[in-house]
Design a protein around this motif. Structure first.
Motif, short mmCIF file in Angstrom:
data_model
loop_
_atom_site.label_atom_id
_atom_site.label_comp_id
_atom_site.label_asym_id
_atom_site.label_seq_id
_atom_site.Cartn_x
_atom_site.Cartn_y
_atom_site.Cartn_z
N TYR A 251 1.19 -0.98 -0.26
CA TYR A 251 -0.08 0.12 0.01
C TYR A 251 1.05 1.04 0.09
CZ TYR A 251 -2.77 3.88 2.13
OH TYR A 251 -2.82 4.94 2.35
N GLN A 252 1.86 1.81 0.79
CA GLN A 252 3.01 2.36 0.84
C GLN A 252 3.05 2.43 -0.45
OE1 GLN A 252 5.87 2.85 3.90
NE2 GLN A 252 6.54 4.15 3.22
N ALA A 253 3.37 1.51 -1.81
CA ALA A 253 4.88 0.89 -2.24
C ALA A 253 3.83 2.26 -3.46
CB ALA A 253 4.67 0.06 -3.11
N GLN A 254 2.19 1.31 -3.24
CA GLN A 254 1.25 2.14 -4.52
C GLN A 254 1.11 3.94 -4.11
OE1 GLN A 254 -1.80 -0.56 -3.04
NE2 GLN A 254 -1.25 -1.91 -5.39
N ARG A 255 0.95 3.81 -2.89
CA ARG A 255 0.44 5.50 -2.62
C ARG A 255 2.03 6.39 -2.89
NH1 ARG A 255 -0.76 7.08 3.47
NH2 ARG A 255 1.77 6.95 3.58
N LEU A 256 3.35 6.47 -2.83
CA LEU A 256 4.06 6.57 -3.00
C LEU A 256 4.11 6.79 -4.61
CD1 LEU A 256 6.54 5.87 -0.29
CD2 LEU A 256 5.85 8.20 -1.14
N LEU A 257 4.31 6.17 -5.59
CA LEU A 257 3.76 5.56 -7.12
C LEU A 257 3.17 6.46 -7.67
CD1 LEU A 257 4.85 1.69 -7.01
CD2 LEU A 257 6.42 3.79 -7.82
N VAL A 267 11.56 5.04 -4.55
CA VAL A 267 10.10 3.90 -3.85
C VAL A 267 10.93 3.25 -2.91
CG1 VAL A 267 8.02 2.98 -4.50
CG2 VAL A 267 8.77 5.43 -5.28
N ALA A 268 11.70 2.35 -3.28
CA ALA A 268 12.08 1.00 -2.93
C ALA A 268 12.76 1.22 -1.66
CB ALA A 268 12.92 0.48 -4.20
N PRO A 276 16.43 -1.98 -5.80
CA PRO A 276 15.31 -1.65 -6.55
C PRO A 276 14.63 -3.25 -7.80
CG PRO A 276 16.69 -0.03 -6.48
CD PRO A 276 17.68 -1.79 -6.29
N ALA A 277 15.62 -3.82 -7.63
CA ALA A 277 14.98 -4.61 -8.97
C ALA A 277 14.49 -6.07 -8.28
CB ALA A 277 15.97 -5.68 -9.55
N TYR A 278 15.14 -6.13 -6.82
CA TYR A 278 13.84 -6.81 -5.93
C TYR A 278 12.62 -6.23 -6.07
CZ TYR A 278 12.48 -10.08 -1.93
OH TYR A 278 11.69 -10.79 -0.77
N PHE A 279 12.92 -4.92 -4.85
CA PHE A 279 10.90 -4.28 -4.98
C PHE A 279 10.59 -4.56 -6.09
CE2 PHE A 279 9.29 -0.28 -6.33
CZ PHE A 279 8.14 -0.16 -5.42
N SER A 280 10.80 -4.39 -7.94
CA SER A 280 10.23 -4.76 -9.14
C SER A 280 9.18 -6.35 -8.80
CB SER A 280 10.88 -4.45 -9.46
OG SER A 280 10.97 -3.09 -10.03
N GLY A 288 0.67 -7.55 -9.80
CA GLY A 288 0.45 -8.73 -11.25
C GLY A 288 0.75 -7.21 -12.39
N SER A 289 1.29 -6.37 -11.55
CA SER A 289 1.81 -5.07 -12.75
C SER A 289 3.18 -4.96 -12.30
CB SER A 289 1.03 -3.91 -13.05
OG SER A 289 0.79 -3.41 -11.53
N SER A 290 3.70 -4.05 -13.13
CA SER A 290 5.42 -3.63 -13.04
C SER A 290 4.73 -2.14 -11.57
CB SER A 290 6.03 -3.48 -14.00
OG SER A 290 5.95 -2.35 -14.68
N PRO A 291 5.67 -1.51 -10.68
CA PRO A 291 6.30 -0.52 -10.86
C PRO A 291 5.38 0.28 -11.48
CG PRO A 291 7.38 -1.47 -9.49
CD PRO A 291 7.53 -2.34 -10.37
N GLY A 292 6.27 0.62 -12.59
CA GLY A 292 6.17 1.63 -13.96
C GLY A 292 4.81 1.91 -14.29
N ASP A 293 4.37 0.46 -14.84
CA ASP A 293 3.21 -0.17 -14.96
C ASP A 293 1.83 0.68 -14.13
OD1 ASP A 293 3.74 -0.60 -17.39
OD2 ASP A 293 3.79 -2.95 -17.44
#
Length: 312
Positions: A251-257, A267-268, A276-280, A288-293
């Motif tokens: 949730y925190q990652a989604q909010r920051l993105l 964000v990671a 960052p790769a492990y975070f992705s 179900g989606s990448s941070p960028g998407d």
């Protein structure tokens, strides 16, 4: 609760770079009751703010007119009055487009619930559902209660604090009874100290600084064993604390993105990942989606989001 209220005209603190602005509740003076109520016009322009922000206080909104969209975290709710909205401390929200909204707001901090501490859990559950459609009967009941709260707050007659707390308790209980919604009752077996531990854990994991903490670290912070924490949280929520920690991290990652200009690497780091790769990979597995998407489809970042606020 320290830092949740300010005096009128107190400059707002600029958020950390890339974070979402945090509003505190304005009170009349030192020692004033941490409560406010009024129409959108009376509360001020920030009550309709169109930029993502969060609060140190609870906000209950009765929307009686207007149009547009109310965005709470990543959910979009069309404004088709009458509605009741419940926003809890830390949730990110803003109003988008349309005309309005019009209606009445009740604002209060966690401290104001001291006469009815069980309402904290009810409000948390209401905040998860957030948006409630009202039929004619419930709209009339909510409108009457909100009107009484506004009048009592404005008149400040002797004993008004006790009356405000009692009326607010009635409003919270009745909101939990709204059709099609689950009530605010405590889960079976969650009584006494275990319930208090579970509630404290819920508040702890909602704080941005807890990202990356383990169950053991949370248990140490709360002064209990990991086994006791697991039993208490399972009894109250039906889920293990490790799962809730993962969900809070996502949730925190989604909010920051969605609401900041931070890079994926930043964000990671904010959510406790050194790689960052492990975070992705973690983010894709959980959403179900990448941070960028995710950012492409959900981002709504305001160009002046990181500018210092002029008021709280």
């Amino acid at each position: 609760m320290r830092g949740t209220t300010v005096l009128p005209g107190t400059p707002g603190l600029p958020p950390p770079a890339g974070d979402v602005p945090l509003h505190r509740l304005e009170v009349a003076g030192p020692g004033s009751v941490p409560f406010a109520a009024g129409t959108f016009q009376a509360v001020g322009p920030l009550s309709r703010w169109d930029r993502p922000h969060r609060h140190t206080f609870y906000e209950i909104v009765h929307v009686s007119a207007g149009s547009g969209t109310h965005v709470v975290d990543l959910a979009r709710w069309p404004v088709r009055p009458p509605h009741l909205a419940v926003i809890v401390p830390g949730q990110v929200h803003h109003w988008e487009g349309g005309r309005g909204p019009e209606g009445t707001l009740v604002l209060f901090t966690d401290d104001f619930l001291m006469d009815h501490p069980g309402d904290r859990d009810v409000l948390r559950r209401l905040g998860e559902q957030c948006w409630f459609e009202l039929d004619t009967e419930h709209d009339r009941s909510v409108r009457r209660l909100m009107g009484e709260l506004v009048a009592e707050h404005r008149q400040r007659a002797p004993g008004h604090e006790s009356v405000l707390r009692a009326l607010l308790h009635v409003l919270v209980v009745r909101a939990a009874r709204l059709p099609g919604r689950t009530g605010g009752g405590r889960a079976p077996g969650a009584q006494g100290r275990p319930a208090a531990v579970a509630e404290a854990f819920t508040r702890l994991v909602s704080r941005p600084g807890t990202a990356g903490r383990t169950v053991r670290e949370c248990a140490d912070h709360l002064g209990v064993t990991p086994g006791y924490l697991t039993q208490a949280v399972r009894a109250a929520t039906g889920r293990p604390p490790g799962r809730l920690l993962i969900e809070a991290r996502v949730y925190q990652a989604q909010r920051l993105l969605a609401h900041t200009e931070l890079s994926v690497r930043q964000v990671a780091a904010r959510t406790g990942f050194t790689d960052p790769a492990y975070f992705s990979r973690f983010f894709r597995r959980e959403t179900g989606s990448s941070p960028g998407d995710f950012r492409k489809h959900h981002g709504r970042r305001h160009p002046s989001l990181e500018a210092p606020l002029t008021r709280a």
